[in-house]
Design an enzyme around this catalytic site. Structure first.
Site, PDB file in Angstrom:
ATOM      1  N   LYS A  40      62.320  19.600  -4.798  1.00 59.55           N
ATOM      2  CA  LYS A  40      61.150  18.710  -4.825  1.00 59.55           C
ATOM      3  C   LYS A  40      60.503  18.534  -6.205  1.00 59.55           C
ATOM      4  O   LYS A  40      59.701  17.626  -6.395  1.00 59.55           O
ATOM      5  CB  LYS A  40      60.073  19.249  -3.864  1.00 59.55           C
ATOM      6  CG  LYS A  40      60.461  19.171  -2.420  1.00 59.55           C
ATOM      7  CD  LYS A  40      60.355  17.752  -1.893  1.00 59.55           C
ATOM      8  CE  LYS A  40      61.079  17.547  -0.593  1.00 59.55           C
ATOM      9  NZ  LYS A  40      62.232  16.691  -0.640  1.00 59.55           N
TER      10      LYS A  40
ATOM     11  N   TYR B 149      63.374  16.785   3.547  1.00 62.03           N
ATOM     12  CA  TYR B 149      64.364  16.869   2.462  1.00 62.03           C
ATOM     13  C   TYR B 149      64.575  15.498   1.804  1.00 62.03           C
ATOM     14  O   TYR B 149      64.619  15.397   0.576  1.00 62.03           O
ATOM     15  CB  TYR B 149      65.690  17.427   2.998  1.00 62.03           C
ATOM     16  CG  TYR B 149      66.600  17.928   1.909  1.00 62.03           C
ATOM     17  CD1 TYR B 149      66.579  19.263   1.519  1.00 62.03           C
ATOM     18  CD2 TYR B 149      67.453  17.058   1.229  1.00 62.03           C
ATOM     19  CE1 TYR B 149      67.395  19.730   0.494  1.00 62.03           C
ATOM     20  CE2 TYR B 149      68.267  17.517   0.208  1.00 62.03           C
ATOM     21  CZ  TYR B 149      68.229  18.846  -0.153  1.00 62.03           C
ATOM     22  OH  TYR B 149      69.034  19.295  -1.183  1.00 62.03           O
TER      23      TYR B 149
ATOM     24  N   TYR C 120      73.778  25.233   1.519  1.00 61.59           N
ATOM     25  CA  TYR C 120      72.759  26.277   1.361  1.00 61.59           C
ATOM     26  C   TYR C 120      73.200  27.460   2.218  1.00 61.59           C
ATOM     27  O   TYR C 120      73.366  27.304   3.430  1.00 61.59           O
ATOM     28  CB  TYR C 120      71.399  25.785   1.862  1.00 61.59           C
ATOM     29  CG  TYR C 120      70.728  24.762   0.984  1.00 61.59           C
ATOM     30  CD1 TYR C 120      71.085  23.416   1.028  1.00 61.59           C
ATOM     31  CD2 TYR C 120      69.721  25.139   0.102  1.00 61.59           C
ATOM     32  CE1 TYR C 120      70.460  22.474   0.220  1.00 61.59           C
ATOM     33  CE2 TYR C 120      69.086  24.198  -0.716  1.00 61.59           C
ATOM     34  CZ  TYR C 120      69.464  22.881  -0.650  1.00 61.59           C
ATOM     35  OH  TYR C 120      68.841  21.958  -1.454  1.00 61.59           O
TER      36      TYR C 120
ATOM     37  N   PRO D 136      62.738  25.852  -6.370  1.00 58.84           N
ATOM     38  CA  PRO D 136      63.656  24.705  -6.319  1.00 58.84           C
ATOM     39  C   PRO D 136      64.420  24.542  -5.005  1.00 58.84           C
ATOM     40  O   PRO D 136      65.166  23.576  -4.858  1.00 58.84           O
ATOM     41  CB  PRO D 136      64.628  24.981  -7.477  1.00 58.84           C
ATOM     42  CG  PRO D 136      64.533  26.443  -7.737  1.00 58.84           C
ATOM     43  CD  PRO D 136      63.164  26.869  -7.339  1.00 58.84           C
TER      44      PRO D 136
ATOM     45  N   HIS E 189      74.157  11.203  -0.892  1.00 59.39           N
ATOM     46  CA  HIS E 189      74.476  12.217   0.121  1.00 59.39           C
ATOM     47  C   HIS E 189      73.730  11.921   1.421  1.00 59.39           C
ATOM     48  O   HIS E 189      72.519  11.735   1.410  1.00 59.39           O
ATOM     49  CB  HIS E 189      74.074  13.611  -0.375  1.00 59.39           C
ATOM     50  CG  HIS E 189      75.025  14.160  -1.389  1.00 59.39           C
ATOM     51  ND1 HIS E 189      75.180  15.498  -1.613  1.00 59.39           N
ATOM     52  CD2 HIS E 189      75.891  13.545  -2.224  1.00 59.39           C
ATOM     53  CE1 HIS E 189      76.104  15.687  -2.544  1.00 59.39           C
ATOM     54  NE2 HIS E 189      76.533  14.506  -2.944  1.00 59.39           N
TER      55      HIS E 189
HETATM   56  C1  LIG Z   1      64.015  26.011 -16.204  1.00 61.14           C
HETATM   57  C2  LIG Z   1      63.809  25.053 -15.057  1.00 61.14           C
HETATM   58  C3  LIG Z   1      64.859  24.836 -14.149  1.00 61.14           C
HETATM   59  C4  LIG Z   1      64.662  23.983 -13.072  1.00 61.14           C
HETATM   60  N1  LIG Z   1      65.679  23.815 -12.162  1.00 61.14           N
HETATM   61  C5  LIG Z   1      65.469  23.036 -11.093  1.00 61.14           C
HETATM   62  C6  LIG Z   1      66.485  22.885 -10.122  1.00 61.14           C
HETATM   63  O1  LIG Z   1      67.560  23.454 -10.240  1.00 61.14           O
HETATM   64  N2  LIG Z   1      66.231  22.082  -9.046  1.00 61.14           N
HETATM   65  C7  LIG Z   1      65.027  21.452  -8.876  1.00 61.14           C
HETATM   66  O2  LIG Z   1      64.823  20.739  -7.900  1.00 61.14           O
HETATM   67  N3  LIG Z   1      64.041  21.551  -9.795  1.00 61.14           N
HETATM   68  C8  LIG Z   1      64.243  22.334 -10.892  1.00 61.14           C
HETATM   69  N4  LIG Z   1      63.255  22.468 -11.803  1.00 61.14           N
HETATM   70  C9  LIG Z   1      62.012  21.684 -11.613  1.00 61.14           C
HETATM   71  C10 LIG Z   1      62.064  20.296 -12.268  1.00 61.14           C
HETATM   72  O3  LIG Z   1      63.014  20.261 -13.274  1.00 61.14           O
HETATM   73  C11 LIG Z   1      60.658  19.965 -12.772  1.00 61.14           C
HETATM   74  O4  LIG Z   1      59.842  19.847 -11.630  1.00 61.14           O
HETATM   75  C12 LIG Z   1      60.566  18.709 -13.632  1.00 61.14           C
HETATM   76  O5  LIG Z   1      61.134  18.962 -14.894  1.00 61.14           O
HETATM   77  C13 LIG Z   1      59.108  18.246 -13.803  1.00 61.14           C
HETATM   78  O6  LIG Z   1      59.024  17.242 -14.771  1.00 61.14           O
HETATM   79  P1  LIG Z   1      57.777  17.172 -15.768  1.00 61.14           P
HETATM   80  O7  LIG Z   1      58.009  15.951 -16.584  1.00 61.14           O
HETATM   81  O8  LIG Z   1      56.526  17.320 -15.017  1.00 61.14           O
HETATM   82  O9  LIG Z   1      57.876  18.476 -16.676  1.00 61.14           O
HETATM   83  P2  LIG Z   1      58.970  18.908 -17.757  1.00 61.14           P
HETATM   84  O10 LIG Z   1      60.302  18.380 -17.374  1.00 61.14           O
HETATM   85  O11 LIG Z   1      58.823  20.382 -17.921  1.00 61.14           O
HETATM   86  O12 LIG Z   1      58.529  18.171 -19.075  1.00 61.14           O
HETATM   87  C14 LIG Z   1      57.437  18.613 -19.875  1.00 61.14           C
HETATM   88  C15 LIG Z   1      57.714  18.251 -21.317  1.00 61.14           C
HETATM   89  O13 LIG Z   1      56.586  18.567 -22.110  1.00 61.14           O
HETATM   90  C16 LIG Z   1      57.025  19.141 -23.333  1.00 61.14           C
HETATM   91  N5  LIG Z   1      55.915  19.927 -23.864  1.00 61.14           N
HETATM   92  C17 LIG Z   1      55.425  21.109 -23.431  1.00 61.14           C
HETATM   93  N6  LIG Z   1      54.384  21.491 -24.189  1.00 61.14           N
HETATM   94  C18 LIG Z   1      54.208  20.535 -25.114  1.00 61.14           C
HETATM   95  C19 LIG Z   1      53.296  20.373 -26.195  1.00 61.14           C
HETATM   96  N7  LIG Z   1      52.336  21.272 -26.464  1.00 61.14           N
HETATM   97  N8  LIG Z   1      53.387  19.257 -26.966  1.00 61.14           N
HETATM   98  C20 LIG Z   1      54.347  18.324 -26.716  1.00 61.14           C
HETATM   99  N9  LIG Z   1      55.245  18.441 -25.715  1.00 61.14           N
HETATM  100  C21 LIG Z   1      55.168  19.530 -24.925  1.00 61.14           C
HETATM  101  C22 LIG Z   1      58.246  19.950 -22.921  1.00 61.14           C
HETATM  102  O14 LIG Z   1      59.118  20.220 -24.015  1.00 61.14           O
HETATM  103  C23 LIG Z   1      58.884  19.029 -21.895  1.00 61.14           C
HETATM  104  O15 LIG Z   1      59.811  18.144 -22.482  1.00 61.14           O
HETATM  105  C24 LIG Z   1      63.423  23.311 -12.912  1.00 61.14           C
HETATM  106  C25 LIG Z   1      62.395  23.501 -13.835  1.00 61.14           C
HETATM  107  C26 LIG Z   1      62.571  24.371 -14.885  1.00 61.14           C
HETATM  108  C27 LIG Z   1      61.430  24.590 -15.854  1.00 61.14           C
END
Ligand SMILES: Cc1cc2nc3c(=O)[nH]c(=O)nc-3n(C[C@H](O)[C@H](O)[C@H](O)COP(=O)(O)OP(=O)(O)OC[C@H]3O[C@@H](n4cnc5c(N)ncnc54)[C@H](O)[C@@H]3O)c2cc1C
Length: 397
Positions: free
Chosen positions: A302, A390, A206, A298, A77
């Site tokens: 980011k 962005y 948006y 969100p 995009h």
């Molecule tokens: C519900 C939701 C919707 C979102 N929607 C958007 C969106 O629309 N647009 C946007 O830009 N961003 C969105 N985000 C933000 C984005 O998805 C996150 O910033 C991203 O997932 C971060 O990645 P991460 O690997 O740090 O964490 P996560 O993706 O949360 O991964 C963490 C992992 O650790 C695992 N875990 C947790 N506790 C334990 C444990 N005790 N033992 C073993 N494993 C464990 C979890 O199951 C998960 O798989 C959303 C986040 C959430 C939570």
């Protein structure tokens, strides 16, 4: 019991984008890791979350050898649209940030690509395995204890990466008094749907409407992702499909553009809105990355991009330590991440404040928001500031 102990160099809690990417980048440099994930492989591969990748996220995934499907199926995009007061302003990334763009590719697709790459390379990801504690990270022999449903097992490692998201165990395991928490919650959430319908716009829209915020996004040429501002405790049961489509038509359409395409709603969810930072992102040999350390609303797209940026730094610092026994990059990890994290926090807060109705909205605030959107629509300088944030600030910004 000998069989209950796994030995590796880096123990990683969480198989989200952060944990999986770290494991992948370390393996490419010859550093071993074990990932433990509380959910099943199917669950993490189907979890619908973010979907807008900054240019440097795409470049990193490419450099790391996992960009082939992303390049094939991702939608590049070159701009976004802002809709307000019945008009539309386009932010032209190509003109304002030459050579830069964002790519729409679901987070769960990134997760699938990373899992496939790790397993093909013989990597260890233990699914359905909940980490119950992390220990010993103030010394040089940290351990992760986890349960795989039948037995309790232990990982002995040199370092622990807490990539377990906002609700994980890593951040709460850091000693009281070490962390400083900065937090803001918002008086609204996003009701998100995934619809079997071709997107009615090639670019994200948006919208700020009298009824509240709405966003048109997409996951593929056949699947539209749409969001509506709603109450933080919104009861999804009160939102029939017809009510959702009515609200989306009202908030997203203008008189000149095409009608929103409707289709079967494949998924509905409510996403809370929060700004959160825990500082520092480390204690001893426990390092926090991604949502475990920080959350952004969100609106600025980011969250996953910040997780990827953290991991780039953490992987480099760990590889450097193994190559030279020099801890300087590890010492610098938290400060280096936080400079970028706070800039993304500022941008995400600003986009959120600009585009949502707040509980205590006054007529003054409403006019101010519309004046700001009008200013952005007419000012190349304002558009450039929005565009460069962005598409993603440089990694060293
Ligand atoms: C519900 C939701 C919707 C979102 N929607 C958007 C969106 O629309 N647009 C946007 O830009 N961003 C969105 N985000 C933000 C984005 O998805 C996150 O910033 C991203 O997932 C971060 O990645 P991460 O690997 O740090 O964490 P996560 O993706 O949360 O991964 C963490 C992992 O650790 C695992 N875990 C947790 N506790 C334990 C444990 N005790 N033992 C073993 N494993 C464990 C979890 O199951 C998960 O798989 C959303 C986040 C959430 C939570």
């Amino acid at each position: 019991m000998a069989q209950a102990v796994l030995r590796t160099q880096v123990g990683i809690v969480g198989a989200g984008p952060a944990g999986l990417l770290l494991s992948h980048l370390l393996a490419r440099e010859g550093v071993a890791s074990v990932v433990v994930e509380s959910r099943s492989r199917r669950h993490v591969e189907e979890r619908i979350r973010a979907g807008v990748l900054e240019q440097q996220t795409v470049d990193l995934l490419d450099e790391a050898g996992i960009g082939a499907r992303l390049r094939r199926e991702g939608l590049v995009h070159h701009g976004i649209k802002l809709r307000f007061s019945g008009r539309t302003a386009r932010i032209d990334f190509a003109a304002l940030t030459p050579g830069r763009a964002v790519t729409v590719y679901g987070q769960h697709e990134v997760v699938k690509d990373l899992i496939a790459a790790r397993l093909a390379a013989g990597g260890t990801i233990v699914f359905d395995a909940e980490a119950t504690s992390v220990h010993g990270f103030d010394g040089d022999a940290p351990t992760i204890t986890f349960s795989d449903g039948t037995q309790t097992r232990r990982i002995e490692c040199d370092f622990i990466a807490g990539c377990d998201g906002f609700h994980g165990i890593s951040r709460p395991s850091i000693d009281a008094g070490v962390l400083r928490i900065y937090e803001r919650t918002y008086p609204f959430a996003w009701l998100g749907i995934l619809a079997q319908a071709p997107p009615s716009s090639e670019e994200l829209i948006y919208a700020l409407h009298d009824d509240g915020f709405a966003l048109l996004s997409m996951r593929s040429p056949q699947i539209t992702r749409l969001y509506l501002q709603c109450a933080p405790d919104e009861d999804l049961g009160k939102w029939s499909d017809a009510r959702i489509w009515d609200a989306l038509h009202t908030r997203l359409e203008d008189t000149s553009g095409p009608r929103l395409n409707e289709g079967a709603i494949l998924q509905k969810s409510v996403t809370p809105m929060r700004s959160f930072v825990a500082e520092p992102m480390r204690q001893g040999r426990l390092f926090l990355a991604g949502d475990a350390a920080h959350i952004v609303p969100p609106t600025g797209a980011k969250g996953m991009n910040l997780a990827v940026a953290d991991i780039r730094l953490l992987a480099c610092a760990l590889v450097h330590w193994y190559a030279s026994n020099d801890a300087s990059a590890l010492e610098n990890y938290s400060d280096a991440c936080l400079r970028r994290v706070w800039k993304a926090q500022r941008f995400s807060w600003w986009m959120t404040s600009l585009l949502h109705r707040f509980d205590a909205d006054s007529a003054f605030d409403r006019r101010r928001q519309l004046a700001e959107l009008d200013y952005i629509a007419g000012s190349r300088a304002a558009q450039t500031a929005l565009a460069e944030n962005y598409v993603g600030l440089p990694l060293d910004a």
